[in-house]
Design a protein around this motif. Structure first.
Motif, PDB file in Angstrom:
ATOM      1  N   MET A 215     -33.478 -83.692 -44.103  1.00  0.00           N
ATOM      2  CA  MET A 215     -33.466 -82.383 -44.705  1.00  0.00           C
ATOM      3  C   MET A 215     -32.138 -81.991 -44.937  1.00  0.00           C
ATOM      4  SD  MET A 215     -35.350 -79.226 -43.126  1.00  0.00           S
ATOM      5  CE  MET A 215     -34.221 -78.308 -41.994  1.00  0.00           C
ATOM      6  N   VAL A 216     -31.820 -81.403 -45.887  1.00  0.00           N
ATOM      7  CA  VAL A 216     -30.392 -80.945 -46.291  1.00  0.00           C
ATOM      8  C   VAL A 216     -30.476 -79.418 -45.851  1.00  0.00           C
ATOM      9  CG1 VAL A 216     -28.922 -80.274 -48.246  1.00  0.00           C
ATOM     10  CG2 VAL A 216     -30.525 -82.429 -48.221  1.00  0.00           C
ATOM     11  N   VAL A 217     -29.496 -79.266 -45.176  1.00  0.00           N
ATOM     12  CA  VAL A 217     -29.133 -77.932 -44.702  1.00  0.00           C
ATOM     13  C   VAL A 217     -28.047 -77.072 -45.717  1.00  0.00           C
ATOM     14  CG1 VAL A 217     -28.188 -76.131 -42.818  1.00  0.00           C
ATOM     15  CG2 VAL A 217     -29.554 -78.459 -42.348  1.00  0.00           C
ATOM     16  N   ARG A 218     -28.456 -75.990 -46.198  1.00  0.00           N
ATOM     17  CA  ARG A 218     -27.580 -75.382 -47.049  1.00  0.00           C
ATOM     18  C   ARG A 218     -26.765 -74.369 -46.247  1.00  0.00           C
ATOM     19  NH1 ARG A 218     -29.281 -71.975 -52.485  1.00  0.00           N
ATOM     20  NH2 ARG A 218     -27.233 -71.464 -53.060  1.00  0.00           N
ATOM     21  N   ARG A 219     -25.561 -74.424 -46.350  1.00  0.00           N
ATOM     22  CA  ARG A 219     -24.551 -73.601 -45.743  1.00  0.00           C
ATOM     23  C   ARG A 219     -24.085 -72.421 -46.656  1.00  0.00           C
ATOM     24  NH1 ARG A 219     -19.059 -75.187 -43.251  1.00  0.00           N
ATOM     25  NH2 ARG A 219     -18.396 -74.440 -45.233  1.00  0.00           N
ATOM     26  N   ARG A 220     -24.217 -71.049 -46.285  1.00  0.00           N
ATOM     27  CA  ARG A 220     -23.534 -70.058 -47.042  1.00  0.00           C
ATOM     28  C   ARG A 220     -22.134 -70.189 -47.152  1.00  0.00           C
ATOM     29  NH1 ARG A 220     -26.029 -64.631 -48.225  1.00  0.00           N
ATOM     30  NH2 ARG A 220     -28.177 -65.393 -49.134  1.00  0.00           N
ATOM     31  N   VAL A 221     -21.576 -69.990 -48.428  1.00  0.00           N
ATOM     32  CA  VAL A 221     -20.131 -69.757 -48.445  1.00  0.00           C
ATOM     33  C   VAL A 221     -19.655 -68.331 -48.464  1.00  0.00           C
ATOM     34  CG1 VAL A 221     -17.937 -70.366 -49.945  1.00  0.00           C
ATOM     35  CG2 VAL A 221     -20.018 -71.805 -49.626  1.00  0.00           C
ATOM     36  N   PHE A 222     -20.529 -67.609 -48.899  1.00  0.00           N
ATOM     37  CA  PHE A 222     -20.255 -66.026 -49.014  1.00  0.00           C
ATOM     38  C   PHE A 222     -21.035 -65.347 -48.134  1.00  0.00           C
ATOM     39  CE2 PHE A 222     -18.652 -67.716 -53.123  1.00  0.00           C
ATOM     40  CZ  PHE A 222     -17.392 -67.405 -52.987  1.00  0.00           C
ATOM     41  N   GLY A 223     -20.756 -64.337 -47.531  1.00  0.00           N
ATOM     42  CA  GLY A 223     -21.724 -63.354 -46.881  1.00  0.00           C
ATOM     43  C   GLY A 223     -22.508 -62.640 -48.014  1.00  0.00           C
ATOM     44  N   GLU A 224     -23.521 -61.752 -47.533  1.00  0.00           N
ATOM     45  CA  GLU A 224     -24.244 -61.150 -48.648  1.00  0.00           C
ATOM     46  C   GLU A 224     -23.569 -60.057 -49.355  1.00  0.00           C
ATOM     47  OE1 GLU A 224     -28.213 -59.842 -47.434  1.00  0.00           O
ATOM     48  OE2 GLU A 224     -28.235 -61.412 -46.171  1.00  0.00           O
ATOM     49  N   ALA A 225     -22.715 -59.373 -48.766  1.00  0.00           N
ATOM     50  CA  ALA A 225     -21.831 -58.512 -49.354  1.00  0.00           C
ATOM     51  C   ALA A 225     -20.882 -58.918 -50.290  1.00  0.00           C
ATOM     52  CB  ALA A 225     -21.040 -57.479 -48.348  1.00  0.00           C
ATOM     53  N   GLU A 226     -20.305 -60.123 -49.941  1.00  0.00           N
ATOM     54  CA  GLU A 226     -19.366 -60.611 -50.512  1.00  0.00           C
ATOM     55  C   GLU A 226     -19.934 -61.169 -51.976  1.00  0.00           C
ATOM     56  OE1 GLU A 226     -15.904 -62.563 -47.518  1.00  0.00           O
ATOM     57  OE2 GLU A 226     -18.081 -63.560 -47.635  1.00  0.00           O
ATOM     58  N   GLN A 227     -21.366 -61.820 -51.910  1.00  0.00           N
ATOM     59  CA  GLN A 227     -21.701 -62.267 -52.731  1.00  0.00           C
ATOM     60  C   GLN A 227     -22.288 -61.214 -53.795  1.00  0.00           C
ATOM     61  OE1 GLN A 227     -24.738 -65.176 -51.951  1.00  0.00           O
ATOM     62  NE2 GLN A 227     -25.997 -64.823 -53.618  1.00  0.00           N
ATOM     63  N   ALA A 228     -22.839 -60.241 -53.302  1.00  0.00           N
ATOM     64  CA  ALA A 228     -22.998 -59.128 -54.289  1.00  0.00           C
ATOM     65  C   ALA A 228     -21.939 -58.670 -55.022  1.00  0.00           C
ATOM     66  CB  ALA A 228     -23.632 -58.070 -53.192  1.00  0.00           C
ATOM     67  N   GLU A 229     -20.982 -58.519 -54.310  1.00  0.00           N
ATOM     68  CA  GLU A 229     -19.612 -58.130 -54.968  1.00  0.00           C
ATOM     69  C   GLU A 229     -19.138 -59.026 -56.111  1.00  0.00           C
ATOM     70  OE1 GLU A 229     -14.921 -56.904 -54.114  1.00  0.00           O
ATOM     71  OE2 GLU A 229     -16.209 -57.324 -52.405  1.00  0.00           O
ATOM     72  N   LEU A 230     -19.061 -60.370 -55.711  1.00  0.00           N
ATOM     73  CA  LEU A 230     -18.969 -61.351 -56.748  1.00  0.00           C
ATOM     74  C   LEU A 230     -19.904 -61.387 -57.919  1.00  0.00           C
ATOM     75  CD1 LEU A 230     -17.150 -63.920 -57.678  1.00  0.00           C
ATOM     76  CD2 LEU A 230     -18.435 -65.200 -56.104  1.00  0.00           C
ATOM     77  N   LEU A 231     -21.019 -61.213 -57.509  1.00  0.00           N
ATOM     78  CA  LEU A 231     -21.956 -61.211 -58.649  1.00  0.00           C
ATOM     79  C   LEU A 231     -21.824 -60.069 -59.752  1.00  0.00           C
ATOM     80  CD1 LEU A 231     -25.199 -62.368 -56.866  1.00  0.00           C
ATOM     81  CD2 LEU A 231     -23.997 -63.625 -58.725  1.00  0.00           C
ATOM     82  N   GLY A 232     -21.223 -58.846 -58.973  1.00  0.00           N
ATOM     83  CA  GLY A 232     -21.109 -57.552 -59.879  1.00  0.00           C
ATOM     84  C   GLY A 232     -20.165 -57.953 -60.733  1.00  0.00           C
ATOM     85  N   THR A 233     -18.882 -58.434 -60.360  1.00  0.00           N
ATOM     86  CA  THR A 233     -17.829 -58.914 -61.143  1.00  0.00           C
ATOM     87  C   THR A 233     -18.029 -59.831 -62.146  1.00  0.00           C
ATOM     88  OG1 THR A 233     -16.306 -58.348 -59.172  1.00  0.00           O
ATOM     89  CG2 THR A 233     -15.303 -59.397 -60.759  1.00  0.00           C
ATOM     90  N   LEU A 234     -18.788 -60.865 -61.782  1.00  0.00           N
ATOM     91  CA  LEU A 234     -19.107 -62.003 -62.848  1.00  0.00           C
ATOM     92  C   LEU A 234     -20.012 -61.118 -64.044  1.00  0.00           C
ATOM     93  CD1 LEU A 234     -19.925 -64.948 -60.565  1.00  0.00           C
ATOM     94  CD2 LEU A 234     -18.115 -64.517 -62.241  1.00  0.00           C
ATOM     95  N   ALA A 235     -20.708 -60.243 -63.562  1.00  0.00           N
ATOM     96  CA  ALA A 235     -21.811 -59.718 -64.691  1.00  0.00           C
ATOM     97  C   ALA A 235     -20.768 -58.883 -65.541  1.00  0.00           C
ATOM     98  CB  ALA A 235     -22.744 -58.857 -63.978  1.00  0.00           C
ATOM     99  N   GLU A 236     -19.869 -58.267 -64.958  1.00  0.00           N
ATOM    100  CA  GLU A 236     -18.874 -57.373 -65.869  1.00  0.00           C
ATOM    101  C   GLU A 236     -18.010 -58.402 -66.833  1.00  0.00           C
ATOM    102  OE1 GLU A 236     -16.444 -54.500 -63.854  1.00  0.00           O
ATOM    103  OE2 GLU A 236     -18.107 -54.075 -62.427  1.00  0.00           O
ATOM    104  N   ALA A 237     -17.639 -59.159 -66.282  1.00  0.00           N
ATOM    105  CA  ALA A 237     -16.933 -60.355 -67.103  1.00  0.00           C
ATOM    106  C   ALA A 237     -17.658 -61.072 -68.121  1.00  0.00           C
ATOM    107  CB  ALA A 237     -16.407 -61.384 -66.061  1.00  0.00           C
ATOM    108  N   ARG A 238     -18.933 -61.284 -67.853  1.00  0.00           N
ATOM    109  CA  ARG A 238     -19.725 -62.099 -68.832  1.00  0.00           C
ATOM    110  C   ARG A 238     -20.140 -61.288 -70.042  1.00  0.00           C
ATOM    111  NH1 ARG A 238     -24.912 -63.109 -70.379  1.00  0.00           N
ATOM    112  NH2 ARG A 238     -25.311 -65.396 -70.351  1.00  0.00           N
ATOM    113  N   LYS A 239     -20.314 -59.838 -69.591  1.00  0.00           N
ATOM    114  CA  LYS A 239     -20.771 -58.853 -70.580  1.00  0.00           C
ATOM    115  C   LYS A 239     -19.653 -58.667 -71.601  1.00  0.00           C
ATOM    116  CE  LYS A 239     -24.089 -56.231 -67.966  1.00  0.00           C
ATOM    117  NZ  LYS A 239     -24.518 -54.873 -67.186  1.00  0.00           N
ATOM    118  N   ALA A 240     -18.259 -58.709 -71.188  1.00  0.00           N
ATOM    119  CA  ALA A 240     -17.205 -58.207 -71.825  1.00  0.00           C
ATOM    120  C   ALA A 240     -16.999 -59.611 -72.638  1.00  0.00           C
ATOM    121  CB  ALA A 240     -15.889 -58.057 -70.816  1.00  0.00           C
TER     122      ALA A 240
END
Length: 75
Positions: free
Chosen positions: A1-26
């Protein structure tokens, strides 16, 4: 069984996704104004594809940032 380890915490992931969304739209907006076969357009399209790959790594979906499809009423 493969165990997936989180690299980012939930807050960090949400912030990163928000920034990526803005960059992608631009990038999508900027690419719309560029000639289809230009190097600049190809570069912008590649960065958008890379952002979609990052979204896949973070969320499990390459379509995370995609806008919903428009539906015809009655279908």
């Amino acid at each position: 069984m493969v165990v997936r380890r989180r690299v980012f915490g939930e807050a960090e992931q949400a912030e990163l996704l928000g920034t990526l969304a803005e960059a992608r739209k631009a990038l999508v907006r900027a690419a719309e104004g560029l000639p289809r076969r230009s190097v600049a357009r190809a570069g912008a399209d590649q960065v958008v594809a890379n952002i979609d790959e990052l979204a896949f790594l973070l969320t499990g979906s390459r379509e995370h940032f995609w806008e919903p499809q428009h539906a015809t009423p009655g279908e």
